[in-house]
Design a protein around this motif. Structure first.
Motif, PDB file in Angstrom:
ATOM      1  N   LEU A   1       0.831  -1.209   0.000  1.00 52.10           N
ATOM      2  CA  LEU A   1       0.000   0.000   0.000  1.00 52.10           C
ATOM      3  C   LEU A   1       0.863   1.255   0.000  1.00 52.10           C
TER       4      LEU A   1
ATOM      5  N   GLU B   1      -3.619   5.690   5.870  1.00 51.13           N
ATOM      6  CA  GLU B   1      -4.915   6.310   6.150  1.00 51.13           C
ATOM      7  C   GLU B   1      -4.866   7.817   5.978  1.00 51.13           C
TER       8      GLU B   1
ATOM      9  N   ARG C   1      -4.449   8.500   2.025  1.00 53.35           N
ATOM     10  CA  ARG C   1      -5.584   8.030   1.231  1.00 53.35           C
ATOM     11  C   ARG C   1      -6.909   8.646   1.674  1.00 53.35           C
TER      12      ARG C   1
ATOM     13  N   TRP D   1      -7.203   1.897   6.762  1.00 52.86           N
ATOM     14  CA  TRP D   1      -6.236   0.913   6.242  1.00 52.86           C
ATOM     15  C   TRP D   1      -6.972  -0.296   5.683  1.00 52.86           C
TER      16      TRP D   1
ATOM     17  N   ALA E   1      -8.475   0.563   2.234  1.00 49.96           N
ATOM     18  CA  ALA E   1      -7.415   0.628   1.217  1.00 49.96           C
ATOM     19  C   ALA E   1      -6.920  -0.765   0.857  1.00 49.96           C
TER      20      ALA E   1
ATOM     21  N   GLU F   1      -7.483  -1.977  -2.910  1.00 53.35           N
ATOM     22  CA  GLU F   1      -6.287  -1.840  -3.735  1.00 53.35           C
ATOM     23  C   GLU F   1      -5.482  -3.125  -3.915  1.00 53.35           C
TER      24      GLU F   1
END
Length: 460
Positions: free
Chosen positions: A75, A167, A170, A174, A177, A181
């Motif tokens: 990430l 966090e 974005r 978390w 995401a 993703e």
């Protein structure tokens, strides 16, 4: 058992079954699952259990502990590739008021930020996340144990910070995401924050008696990016394929390769191991393995990938200690690699458009002082420079539009290789980061730094 179009040989499967049977028996594990990935396919999975007829399978969830860190690192790398942050940025630039903001993102990814290994207070893996509601509770009064950037020192709080960084940048949790993703694009529907049936229960096995005790199941809260996830052998097989080759929907192959490269020095007693950007690195049985081990009370897990062999080994168990999942995962790779070695790609000549007389004229022996090297052509007008024999610095180079090449690996990574010509247009030498490579050792008419003795070569 799961097989692909090209199944393993019966003898290989028997050896794999034997390995996990020994692991479950000698490790005194309630259950044990092993799996092998070859060239992107789950080609084998097997399990052993202490309860007859109740063995788990490749779709049974186990807690994977610190393998979670690899997902968090992916990430972060996605944020880097999108230009939203730089790996050398201090944390404070994107996540304010942590008190450790001078640590860089790369240092956190590679565990060289100097932070403590664990949180202060109660054992965080077996206590309520309500005891650590804020980052200050995770870091404590003395977050640094070492000078940032100087040493590798594994840090769970460091990955809490990385999860909070995701966090902050974005603007979503978390978990959101992660799901959007990574898990959804890779089809990892059985990887979750909380267990979803069928899943194994976590057990502690008494060290001196054949009795068991159930382990508590705690939500890790802010520590989730360091070790929260549950997953299956089948889902981890998909993730292993991604770690070997990348996936444009998640992270490009070049960025995944960057994660696999050593990012921080190993400890004094760990010369055979290292750490990349979120990935553990291991040299074992003559091959390089990348991946991660994981543990939480009641569970042990490991995923190793050998990119060169096109193989990955997965080991999952529901015991706090005993089964050596890291060793088993490595052994699963070794068993298949030795029994069924990867077939080399057929030799093929280079495409006609990539070869010209000037390039061909550069191939063959070159000398750095008296060290003999050879230059070879590779696809896309690249070259490889390597010792003619013995040990020495080997590197691949890619062609650049302005002429010459740039190093891709090893000592010469990022260094420029160029052809230097004489006034008449003939090739004088190769310049590699100021090192001169000539066609003959210490050729007098070439620009050898320091010159060449006019008396020439002589005997005693």
């Amino acid at each position: 058992m799961t097989t692909s179009f090209e199944a393993l040989l019966p003898g290989t499967e028997r050896a794999l079954v034997h390995r996990i049977a020994v692991a479950q028996s000698e490790g005194r594990a309630p259950s044990f699952v092993g799996a092998v990935v070859r060239d992107g396919e789950l080609v084998w999975s097997g399990a052993r259990s202490c309860v007859d007829g109740r063995a788990p399978d490749a779709d049974t969830q186990f807690r994977i502990g610190s393998i979670t860190k690899v997902f968090t690192a992916v990430l972060v790398m996605r944020l880097r590739d999108e230009g939203l942050l730089g790996l050398d940025d201090p944390l404070e630039q994107h996540l304010k008021a942590t008190g450790v903001g001078e640590v860089t993102i790369a240092q956190l990814l590679g565990h060289s930020g100097g932070l403590a290994a664990e949180t202060p207070g109660a054992w965080w893996e077996r206590s309520s996340a309500e005891l650590r509601p804020e980052l200050a509770d995770v870091l404590g009064q003395r977050p640094f144990l070492q000078t940032p950037g100087r040493h590798h020192h594994y840090s769970n709080p460091g990955y809490t910070l990385l999860g909070s960084l995701v966090e902050a940048v974005r603007g979503v949790t978390w978990e959101e995401a992660l799901r959007r993703e990574i898990l959804e694009p890779l089809g990892m529907s059985r990887t979750t924050l909380a267990p979803v049936a069928p899943h194994a229960g976590g057990w502690a096995v008494h060290p001196w008696a054949d009795v068991m005790l159930p382990e508590p199941l705690e939500d890790l809260g802010l520590m989730a990016p360091a070790g929260q996830l549950w997953s299956t052998a089948a889902d981890l097989a998909r993730f292993a394929t991604f770690l070997a080759a990348g996936d444009e929907r998640v992270l490009a192959e070049g960025s995944v390769a960057e994660m696999r490269a050593p990012a921080s020095p190993a400890g004094e007693a760990e010369w055979e191991a290292g750490y990349g950007l979120g990935l553990q690195l291991l040299r074992k049985d003559g091959r390089t393995l990348v991946g991660h081990a994981g543990s939480l009370p009641g569970f042990l897990a490991c995923l190793w990938v050998s990119v060169e062999d096109g193989l990955a080994g997965i080991a999952l168990s529901n015991a706090t200690s005993g089964p050596l999942t890291a060793a088993v995962a490595a052994d699963l790779v070794r068993i298949v690699a030795e029994a069924e070695p990867r077939l080399p790609e057929p030799w093929r000549p280079l495409p006609e458009a990539e070869v010209d007389e000037e390039l061909l004229a550069l191939t063959g022996p070159w000398y750095w002082g008296t060290y003999a090297y050879v230059l070879r052509l590779v696809p896309e007008r690249g070259v490889v420079l390597e010792p003619l024999s013995g040990v020495g610095r080997r590197a691949a180079f890619r062609a650049v539009p302005e002429g010459g090449w740039v190093g891709l690996n090893g000592y010469y990574a990022g260094e420029a290789l160029r052809v230097v010509r004489r006034p008449d247009g003939g090739v004088s030498h190769l310049d590699l980061g100021s090192f001169v490579f000539t066609r003959k050792p210490y050729e007098p008419r070439d620009a050898v730094p320091g010159g060449v003795d006019e008396g020439g070569w002589r005997g005693l």
